[in-house]
Design a protein around this motif. Structure first.
Motif, PDB file in Angstrom:
ATOM      1  N   LEU A  75       0.833  -1.206   0.000  1.00 46.28           N
ATOM      2  CA  LEU A  75       0.000   0.000   0.000  1.00 46.28           C
ATOM      3  C   LEU A  75       0.865   1.253   0.000  1.00 46.28           C
ATOM      4  O   LEU A  75       0.586   2.213  -0.731  1.00 46.28           O
ATOM      5  CB  LEU A  75      -0.919  -0.014   1.223  1.00 46.28           C
ATOM      6  N   ARG A  76       1.926   1.244   0.795  1.00 42.74           N
ATOM      7  CA  ARG A  76       2.835   2.403   0.848  1.00 42.74           C
ATOM      8  C   ARG A  76       3.482   2.658  -0.511  1.00 42.74           C
ATOM      9  O   ARG A  76       3.519   3.796  -0.990  1.00 42.74           O
ATOM     10  CB  ARG A  76       3.907   2.160   1.912  1.00 42.74           C
ATOM     11  N   VAL A  77       3.965   1.590  -1.142  1.00 42.53           N
ATOM     12  CA  VAL A  77       4.607   1.743  -2.451  1.00 42.53           C
ATOM     13  C   VAL A  77       3.595   2.237  -3.486  1.00 42.53           C
ATOM     14  O   VAL A  77       3.900   3.127  -4.293  1.00 42.53           O
ATOM     15  CB  VAL A  77       5.224   0.403  -2.899  1.00 42.53           C
ATOM     16  N   SER A  78       2.386   1.696  -3.466  1.00 45.78           N
ATOM     17  CA  SER A  78       1.364   2.118  -4.428  1.00 45.78           C
ATOM     18  C   SER A  78       1.009   3.586  -4.254  1.00 45.78           C
ATOM     19  O   SER A  78       0.829   4.316  -5.241  1.00 45.78           O
ATOM     20  CB  SER A  78       0.107   1.251  -4.264  1.00 45.78           C
ATOM     21  N   ILE A  79       0.909   4.042  -3.017  1.00 42.17           N
ATOM     22  CA  ILE A  79       0.594   5.457  -2.766  1.00 42.17           C
ATOM     23  C   ILE A  79       1.711   6.353  -3.294  1.00 42.17           C
ATOM     24  O   ILE A  79       1.457   7.407  -3.894  1.00 42.17           O
ATOM     25  CB  ILE A  79       0.354   5.686  -1.264  1.00 42.17           C
ATOM     26  N   ILE A  80       2.964   5.939  -3.084  1.00 44.05           N
ATOM     27  CA  ILE A  80       4.096   6.722  -3.592  1.00 44.05           C
ATOM     28  C   ILE A  80       4.059   6.801  -5.112  1.00 44.05           C
ATOM     29  O   ILE A  80       4.214   7.884  -5.703  1.00 44.05           O
ATOM     30  CB  ILE A  80       5.428   6.104  -3.117  1.00 44.05           C
ATOM     31  N   ILE A  81       3.840   5.659  -5.754  1.00 43.14           N
ATOM     32  CA  ILE A  81       3.830   5.624  -7.217  1.00 43.14           C
ATOM     33  C   ILE A  81       2.673   6.445  -7.774  1.00 43.14           C
ATOM     34  O   ILE A  81       2.833   7.196  -8.748  1.00 43.14           O
ATOM     35  CB  ILE A  81       3.752   4.172  -7.717  1.00 43.14           C
ATOM     36  N   VAL A  82       1.492   6.319  -7.166  1.00 43.41           N
ATOM     37  CA  VAL A  82       0.333   7.065  -7.649  1.00 43.41           C
ATOM     38  C   VAL A  82       0.546   8.566  -7.472  1.00 43.41           C
ATOM     39  O   VAL A  82       0.263   9.351  -8.386  1.00 43.41           O
ATOM     40  CB  VAL A  82      -0.943   6.610  -6.909  1.00 43.41           C
ATOM     41  N   THR A  83       1.059   8.970  -6.323  1.00 41.79           N
ATOM     42  CA  THR A  83       1.250  10.404  -6.053  1.00 41.79           C
ATOM     43  C   THR A  83       2.303  11.021  -6.961  1.00 41.79           C
ATOM     44  O   THR A  83       2.042  12.001  -7.675  1.00 41.79           O
ATOM     45  CB  THR A  83       1.647  10.611  -4.576  1.00 41.79           C
ATOM     46  N   VAL A  84       3.496  10.442  -6.951  1.00 46.16           N
ATOM     47  CA  VAL A  84       4.596  10.997  -7.763  1.00 46.16           C
ATOM     48  C   VAL A  84       4.336  10.780  -9.246  1.00 46.16           C
ATOM     49  O   VAL A  84       4.525  11.684 -10.064  1.00 46.16           O
ATOM     50  CB  VAL A  84       5.936  10.365  -7.349  1.00 46.16           C
ATOM     51  N   GLY A  85       3.901   9.577  -9.607  1.00 45.83           N
ATOM     52  CA  GLY A  85       3.676   9.262 -11.008  1.00 45.83           C
ATOM     53  C   GLY A  85       2.603  10.120 -11.641  1.00 45.83           C
ATOM     54  O   GLY A  85       2.769  10.610 -12.769  1.00 45.83           O
ATOM     55  N   THR A  86       1.503  10.343 -10.926  1.00 43.47           N
ATOM     56  CA  THR A  86       0.419  11.171 -11.470  1.00 43.47           C
ATOM     57  C   THR A  86       0.873  12.618 -11.633  1.00 43.47           C
ATOM     58  O   THR A  86       0.519  13.278 -12.625  1.00 43.47           O
ATOM     59  CB  THR A  86      -0.813  11.104 -10.552  1.00 43.47           C
ATOM     60  N   ALA A  87       1.661  13.114 -10.681  1.00 47.02           N
ATOM     61  CA  ALA A  87       2.188  14.481 -10.797  1.00 47.02           C
ATOM     62  C   ALA A  87       3.081  14.615 -12.029  1.00 47.02           C
ATOM     63  O   ALA A  87       2.966  15.585 -12.798  1.00 47.02           O
ATOM     64  CB  ALA A  87       2.960  14.851  -9.533  1.00 47.02           C
ATOM     65  N   VAL A  88       3.960  13.640 -12.234  1.00 49.89           N
ATOM     66  CA  VAL A  88       4.827  13.656 -13.422  1.00 49.89           C
ATOM     67  C   VAL A  88       3.990  13.560 -14.694  1.00 49.89           C
ATOM     68  O   VAL A  88       4.234  14.281 -15.676  1.00 49.89           O
ATOM     69  CB  VAL A  88       5.846  12.496 -13.353  1.00 49.89           C
ATOM     70  N   ASN A  89       3.006  12.682 -14.697  1.00 52.44           N
ATOM     71  CA  ASN A  89       2.127  12.520 -15.863  1.00 52.44           C
ATOM     72  C   ASN A  89       1.432  13.826 -16.226  1.00 52.44           C
ATOM     73  O   ASN A  89       1.406  14.223 -17.401  1.00 52.44           O
ATOM     74  CB  ASN A  89       1.079  11.451 -15.599  1.00 52.44           C
ATOM     75  N   LEU A  90       0.842  14.483 -15.226  1.00 53.03           N
ATOM     76  CA  LEU A  90       0.094  15.709 -15.492  1.00 53.03           C
ATOM     77  C   LEU A  90       1.008  16.814 -16.013  1.00 53.03           C
ATOM     78  O   LEU A  90       0.666  17.523 -16.973  1.00 53.03           O
ATOM     79  CB  LEU A  90      -0.612  16.172 -14.213  1.00 53.03           C
ATOM     80  N   ILE A  91       2.175  16.968 -15.405  1.00 56.16           N
ATOM     81  CA  ILE A  91       3.100  18.031 -15.815  1.00 56.16           C
ATOM     82  C   ILE A  91       3.562  17.814 -17.252  1.00 56.16           C
ATOM     83  O   ILE A  91       3.507  18.730 -18.094  1.00 56.16           O
ATOM     84  CB  ILE A  91       4.310  18.093 -14.867  1.00 56.16           C
ATOM     85  N   LEU A  92       3.993  16.598 -17.571  1.00 51.81           N
ATOM     86  CA  LEU A  92       4.497  16.324 -18.921  1.00 51.81           C
ATOM     87  C   LEU A  92       3.379  16.350 -19.966  1.00 51.81           C
ATOM     88  O   LEU A  92       3.595  16.789 -21.099  1.00 51.81           O
ATOM     89  CB  LEU A  92       5.209  14.969 -18.939  1.00 51.81           C
TER      90      LEU A  92
END
Length: 291
Positions: A75-92
């Motif tokens: 759960l911790r890893v998934s939250i990290i990936i969703v938070t950081v990954g979604t931010a990177v996705n939106l910016i790019l």
């Protein structure tokens, strides 16, 4: 004047309604079965008495999953990936879609052609794996984010939305001295909340449900996402790590643990969706229609 439906139209409506209800039931039934199983006793599940409503209500199965350290690690890893990954996705995605929405950008059609090409012909798994390996990204969180940093379909929706914004707004901004970056951050983004909410939901759900990417690039168990944990739990039907923290006098059924884990893993997205539903529907419609 009141319109009177013909017999053919009434029959067509009845057929459509019946078909849609049947499809809805076929989709909802497995979900109800999983939720009912997670809230039912082991004895009821063993006797195959649980269908769409819990039998002998209990929270023991959920408690059993919550006692497992591997669940919390995933759960911790998934939250990290969703938070950081979604931010990177939106910016790019925004930084790609906004310039491509401008007709004066040189080479715009060629760049769009390459992006659309990736939607039709995707890179094979082995070459992609070799590229990730050569970059030294194996067993890192970056391997779960960088290879899927921009989704071509989502980028085109965002591009279409930006293209439909009134060009007069940006002309006025240029007269006031704003640069293209200023126009993006101060004009385009504030009025793009619907499409941003749509992109956020698309990317967040994609990261949360991702299973192939973690299986390919991550071998360290401490960096497994929640979906990989569920995959291993279901495929191996192994609950020894869970049973070690439980009372040995109580029976443990792998099926009950699997159902409870699936319910807990689905819950965050289910809770998030109602808050984004309004913007999601509006953004999907506005980003898919070209004037």
């Amino acid at each position: 004047m009141k319109y009177k439906s013909t017999l053919g139209e009434k029959s067509f409506d009845i057929f459509n309604t019946s078909l849609l209800l049947a499809i809805c039931l076929s989709v909802i039934s497995p979900l109800l079965h999983v939720v009912a199983g997670s809230l039912s006793s082991v004895n009821a599940l063993t006797r195959r008495e649980v269908y769409f409503w819990p039998k002998e209500w209990t929270l023991y199965n959920l408690q059993l999953v919550l006692q497992n350290d591997a669940f919390w690690s995933g759960l911790r890893v998934s939250i990290i990936i969703v938070t950081v990954g979604t931010a990177v996705n939106l910016i790019l995605t925004v930084l790609t879609a906004y310039p491509l929405s401008k007709p004066f950008l040189k080479g715009r059609k060629g760049i769009l052609l390459f992006i659309i090409f990736t939607m039709v012909f995707q890179a094979p798994i082995i070459p992609t794996y070799l590229v990730v390996k050569s970059l030294g990204l194996l067993d890192t969180y970056a391997a779960l984010i960088i290879p899927v940093a921009v989704n071509a379909f989502n980028m085109i929706i965002c591009l279409t939305f930006f293209r439909n914004l009134p060009e007069e707004l940006f002309d006025a901004a240029k007269i006031d001295g704003l640069s293209e970056y200023g126009s993006l951050w101060k004009i385009a983004l504030p009025i793009s909340k619907p499409v941003m909410a749509t992109m956020l939901l698309f990317y967040a759900v994609s990261h949360w449900n991702s299973i192939m990417v973690p299986l390919l690039y991550i071998t360290d168990r401490t960096k497994h996402t929640l979906q990989v944990y569920i995959y291993n739990l279901i495929s191996q039907s192994n609950t020894e790590s869970v049973a070690a923290t439980a009372d040995t006098n109580l029976r443990i059924l792998p099926e009950a643990v699997q159902m409870s884990t699936i319910v807990l893993a689905t819950l965050p997205i289910v809770l998030l969706y109602p808050f984004l539903q309004k913007h999601f529907i509006k953004g999907a419609l506005l980003g898919s229609v070209k004037e």
